[in-house]
Scaffold this motif. Structure first.
Motif, PDB file in Angstrom:
ATOM      1  N   ILE A  53      -6.282 -10.138   6.723  1.00  0.00           N
ATOM      2  CA  ILE A  53      -6.039 -10.884   5.479  1.00  0.00           C
ATOM      3  C   ILE A  53      -4.686 -10.476   4.892  1.00  0.00           C
ATOM      4  O   ILE A  53      -3.871 -11.321   4.518  1.00  0.00           O
ATOM      5  CB  ILE A  53      -7.179 -10.650   4.466  1.00  0.00           C
ATOM      6  CG1 ILE A  53      -8.480 -11.263   4.989  1.00  0.00           C
ATOM      7  CG2 ILE A  53      -6.815 -11.246   3.108  1.00  0.00           C
ATOM      8  CD1 ILE A  53      -9.707 -10.908   4.175  1.00  0.00           C
ATOM      9  N   TYR A  54      -4.459  -9.166   4.857  1.00  0.00           N
ATOM     10  CA  TYR A  54      -3.189  -8.675   4.294  1.00  0.00           C
ATOM     11  C   TYR A  54      -1.997  -9.205   5.102  1.00  0.00           C
ATOM     12  O   TYR A  54      -1.069  -9.805   4.561  1.00  0.00           O
ATOM     13  CB  TYR A  54      -3.172  -7.140   4.258  1.00  0.00           C
ATOM     14  CG  TYR A  54      -1.979  -6.596   3.505  1.00  0.00           C
ATOM     15  CD1 TYR A  54      -2.087  -6.252   2.158  1.00  0.00           C
ATOM     16  CD2 TYR A  54      -0.726  -6.480   4.114  1.00  0.00           C
ATOM     17  CE1 TYR A  54      -0.989  -5.788   1.451  1.00  0.00           C
ATOM     18  CE2 TYR A  54       0.377  -6.032   3.414  1.00  0.00           C
ATOM     19  CZ  TYR A  54       0.245  -5.684   2.085  1.00  0.00           C
ATOM     20  OH  TYR A  54       1.341  -5.249   1.377  1.00  0.00           O
ATOM     21  N   ASP A  55      -2.074  -8.989   6.404  1.00  0.00           N
ATOM     22  CA  ASP A  55      -0.947  -9.364   7.269  1.00  0.00           C
ATOM     23  C   ASP A  55      -0.710 -10.880   7.265  1.00  0.00           C
ATOM     24  O   ASP A  55       0.431 -11.341   7.275  1.00  0.00           O
ATOM     25  CB  ASP A  55      -1.191  -8.901   8.712  1.00  0.00           C
ATOM     26  CG  ASP A  55      -1.157  -7.380   8.832  1.00  0.00           C
ATOM     27  OD1 ASP A  55      -0.651  -6.724   7.904  1.00  0.00           O
ATOM     28  OD2 ASP A  55      -1.643  -6.860   9.859  1.00  0.00           O
ATOM     29  N   THR A  56      -1.795 -11.642   7.261  1.00  0.00           N
ATOM     30  CA  THR A  56      -1.652 -13.093   7.307  1.00  0.00           C
ATOM     31  C   THR A  56      -1.063 -13.619   6.003  1.00  0.00           C
ATOM     32  O   THR A  56      -0.229 -14.529   6.010  1.00  0.00           O
ATOM     33  CB  THR A  56      -2.995 -13.773   7.616  1.00  0.00           C
ATOM     34  OG1 THR A  56      -3.512 -13.232   8.834  1.00  0.00           O
ATOM     35  CG2 THR A  56      -2.830 -15.276   7.774  1.00  0.00           C
ATOM     36  N   PHE A  57      -1.479 -13.026   4.877  1.00  0.00           N
ATOM     37  CA  PHE A  57      -0.886 -13.471   3.611  1.00  0.00           C
ATOM     38  C   PHE A  57       0.624 -13.202   3.606  1.00  0.00           C
ATOM     39  O   PHE A  57       1.414 -14.064   3.202  1.00  0.00           O
ATOM     40  CB  PHE A  57      -1.533 -12.790   2.398  1.00  0.00           C
ATOM     41  CG  PHE A  57      -0.945 -13.289   1.102  1.00  0.00           C
ATOM     42  CD1 PHE A  57      -1.377 -14.484   0.544  1.00  0.00           C
ATOM     43  CD2 PHE A  57       0.093 -12.610   0.479  1.00  0.00           C
ATOM     44  CE1 PHE A  57      -0.797 -14.984  -0.624  1.00  0.00           C
ATOM     45  CE2 PHE A  57       0.681 -13.101  -0.685  1.00  0.00           C
ATOM     46  CZ  PHE A  57       0.222 -14.293  -1.234  1.00  0.00           C
ATOM     47  N   VAL A  58       0.999 -12.025   4.062  1.00  0.00           N
ATOM     48  CA  VAL A  58       2.435 -11.685   4.099  1.00  0.00           C
ATOM     49  C   VAL A  58       3.176 -12.674   4.995  1.00  0.00           C
ATOM     50  O   VAL A  58       4.245 -13.179   4.645  1.00  0.00           O
ATOM     51  CB  VAL A  58       2.636 -10.231   4.594  1.00  0.00           C
ATOM     52  CG1 VAL A  58       4.119  -9.960   4.878  1.00  0.00           C
ATOM     53  CG2 VAL A  58       2.111  -9.250   3.561  1.00  0.00           C
ATOM     54  N   ARG A  59       2.564 -12.993   6.131  1.00  0.00           N
ATOM     55  CA  ARG A  59       3.214 -13.928   7.062  1.00  0.00           C
ATOM     56  C   ARG A  59       3.321 -15.336   6.455  1.00  0.00           C
ATOM     57  O   ARG A  59       4.335 -16.015   6.590  1.00  0.00           O
ATOM     58  CB  ARG A  59       2.411 -13.972   8.371  1.00  0.00           C
ATOM     59  CG  ARG A  59       2.904 -14.994   9.393  1.00  0.00           C
ATOM     60  CD  ARG A  59       4.272 -14.626   9.949  1.00  0.00           C
ATOM     61  NE  ARG A  59       4.779 -15.672  10.836  1.00  0.00           N
ATOM     62  CZ  ARG A  59       5.432 -16.739  10.411  1.00  0.00           C
ATOM     63  NH1 ARG A  59       5.668 -16.918   9.115  1.00  0.00           N
ATOM     64  NH2 ARG A  59       5.867 -17.646  11.260  1.00  0.00           N
ATOM     65  N   LEU A  60       2.255 -15.764   5.782  1.00  0.00           N
ATOM     66  CA  LEU A  60       2.197 -17.139   5.279  1.00  0.00           C
ATOM     67  C   LEU A  60       3.003 -17.360   4.010  1.00  0.00           C
ATOM     68  O   LEU A  60       3.545 -18.443   3.793  1.00  0.00           O
ATOM     69  CB  LEU A  60       0.742 -17.527   4.995  1.00  0.00           C
ATOM     70  CG  LEU A  60      -0.144 -17.805   6.209  1.00  0.00           C
ATOM     71  CD1 LEU A  60      -1.588 -17.918   5.775  1.00  0.00           C
ATOM     72  CD2 LEU A  60       0.299 -19.081   6.900  1.00  0.00           C
ATOM     73  N   ALA A  61       3.033 -16.363   3.148  1.00  0.00           N
ATOM     74  CA  ALA A  61       3.622 -16.587   1.829  1.00  0.00           C
ATOM     75  C   ALA A  61       4.869 -15.765   1.557  1.00  0.00           C
ATOM     76  O   ALA A  61       5.561 -16.005   0.575  1.00  0.00           O
ATOM     77  CB  ALA A  61       2.576 -16.294   0.746  1.00  0.00           C
ATOM     78  N   LEU A  62       5.151 -14.790   2.421  1.00  0.00           N
ATOM     79  CA  LEU A  62       6.290 -13.916   2.149  1.00  0.00           C
ATOM     80  C   LEU A  62       7.275 -13.834   3.305  1.00  0.00           C
ATOM     81  O   LEU A  62       8.091 -12.929   3.374  1.00  0.00           O
ATOM     82  CB  LEU A  62       5.780 -12.506   1.789  1.00  0.00           C
ATOM     83  CG  LEU A  62       5.133 -12.401   0.401  1.00  0.00           C
ATOM     84  CD1 LEU A  62       4.223 -11.184   0.299  1.00  0.00           C
ATOM     85  CD2 LEU A  62       6.196 -12.343  -0.699  1.00  0.00           C
ATOM     86  N   LYS A  63       7.156 -14.780   4.243  1.00  0.00           N
ATOM     87  CA  LYS A  63       8.120 -14.865   5.346  1.00  0.00           C
ATOM     88  C   LYS A  63       8.619 -16.304   5.448  1.00  0.00           C
ATOM     89  O   LYS A  63       7.905 -17.242   5.058  1.00  0.00           O
ATOM     90  CB  LYS A  63       7.469 -14.484   6.682  1.00  0.00           C
ATOM     91  CG  LYS A  63       6.971 -13.063   6.751  1.00  0.00           C
ATOM     92  CD  LYS A  63       8.076 -12.086   7.097  1.00  0.00           C
ATOM     93  CE  LYS A  63       7.449 -10.709   7.307  1.00  0.00           C
ATOM     94  NZ  LYS A  63       8.375  -9.626   7.358  1.00  0.00           N
ATOM     95  N   ASN A  64       9.797 -16.455   6.023  1.00  0.00           N
ATOM     96  CA  ASN A  64      10.291 -17.806   6.259  1.00  0.00           C
ATOM     97  C   ASN A  64       9.473 -18.476   7.361  1.00  0.00           C
ATOM     98  O   ASN A  64       8.628 -17.838   7.996  1.00  0.00           O
ATOM     99  CB  ASN A  64      11.785 -17.779   6.604  1.00  0.00           C
ATOM    100  CG  ASN A  64      12.060 -17.064   7.914  1.00  0.00           C
ATOM    101  OD1 ASN A  64      11.201 -16.368   8.448  1.00  0.00           O
ATOM    102  ND2 ASN A  64      13.257 -17.228   8.437  1.00  0.00           N
ATOM    103  N   SER A  65       9.717 -19.742   7.593  1.00  0.00           N
ATOM    104  CA  SER A  65       8.884 -20.519   8.505  1.00  0.00           C
ATOM    105  C   SER A  65       8.819 -19.898   9.899  1.00  0.00           C
ATOM    106  O   SER A  65       7.774 -19.887  10.540  1.00  0.00           O
ATOM    107  CB  SER A  65       9.427 -21.950   8.589  1.00  0.00           C
ATOM    108  OG  SER A  65       8.555 -22.755   9.338  1.00  0.00           O
ATOM    109  N   ALA A  66       9.923 -19.344  10.348  1.00  0.00           N
ATOM    110  CA  ALA A  66       9.956 -18.765  11.689  1.00  0.00           C
ATOM    111  C   ALA A  66       9.375 -17.349  11.712  1.00  0.00           C
ATOM    112  O   ALA A  66       9.154 -16.786  12.777  1.00  0.00           O
ATOM    113  CB  ALA A  66      11.387 -18.752  12.209  1.00  0.00           C
TER     114      ALA A  66
END
Ligand code: ZN
Length: 252
Positions: A53-66
């Motif tokens: 959950i933590y990692d996916t949120f960071v990937r989805l909302a705190l990283k650019n599309s790539a």
């Protein structure tokens, strides 16, 4: 005495999510004959770990599309109590019902921004358009679909990390058994959420890589939407600003 006035122009930036080649391609790579098999495993039965959950949120909302660079939180402001959704071209009774289901699911997870349908295009915050790409491009000059072979593209317009408008283009060529999943995926982009490689989320760029039935939000996606819409998570925040809040939801 003359007072000098300064006029600051706020420039709006457009983010195109998932319009690169091969993204949003939900046709199974190994398919043999006609339409792909409808996924049947309910995604809501899959339990993610706290770390996921933590990692996916960071990937989805705190990283650019790539996924290659850190980004700040971009979201609709909590004061935007209603997000008005207008379906322009290519609407059907079935698709409108699917849209109502997606909006209802989002509204149970998002305390502040309630999605409602409108029939007045001028007041729309989100516009959905399911027509051929060339037809779409001739009407929506600022939201140009560059790759018409994908199933959908979502354009998000924002100012100071506050989303002010989204335009969702849906391909009319998407097989009917996958339309609901694509609609849910694209509307989730419109919240300010990107892509993940975690197949427990509907935000995977290639939906054929999962067997889940995305007619509801998985537990992982429910947590993601809840975290993003939490009032303590503010537009412009970095991971360091909100890691405690993310952990709180991850532990639930
Ligand atoms: Zn996407």
């Amino acid at each position: 005495m003359k007072i000098a006035l300064t006029v600051t122009a706020i420039s709006l930036v457009f983010l195109t999510i998932a319009c690169q080649t091969s993204e949003e391609n939900i046709t199974p790579a190994t398919n043999t004959t006609t339409n792909p098999t409808t996924p049947t495993t309910p995604s809501t039965t899959v339990n993610p770990s706290s770390q996921e959950i933590y990692d996916t949120f960071v990937r989805l909302a705190l990283k650019n599309s790539a996924g290659t660079a850190a980004m700040t939180i971009r979201k609709w402001l909590p004061t935007k109590t209603q997000i008005k959704v207008y379906w322009d071209g290519g609407r059907t009774t079935t698709l409108l019902s699917a849209l109502d289901k997606v909006m209802a699911d989002m509204n149970t997870l998002n305390k502040y921004n309630k999605m409602v349908r409108t029939e007045v295009v001028a007041e729309a915050d989100i516009i959905i358009n399911r027509v051929e790409a060339a037809t779409h491009n001739s009407k929506y000059a600022s939201f140009q679909v560059s790759n018409s072979s994908v199933q959908g593209t979502t354009f998000t317009q924002w100012s100071s990390d506050a989303i002010t408008k989204a335009v969702v283009w849906l391909s009319p060529s998407t097989p009917s058994n996958l339309q609901n999943g694509v609609l849910r995926h694209e509307l989730t982009h419109a919240l300010g959420i990107g892509h993940t490689e975690n197949t427990k989320s509907i935000m995977i760029p290639v939906m054929s890589s999962t067997t889940y039935d995305f007619n509801s939000f998985s537990i992982l996606d429910q947590r993601i939407i809840q975290i993003l819409s939490d009032n303590r998570v503010k537009q412009g925040n970095t991971e360091a600003n909100i890691s405690a809040v993310i952990k709180e939801y991850a532990a639930k």
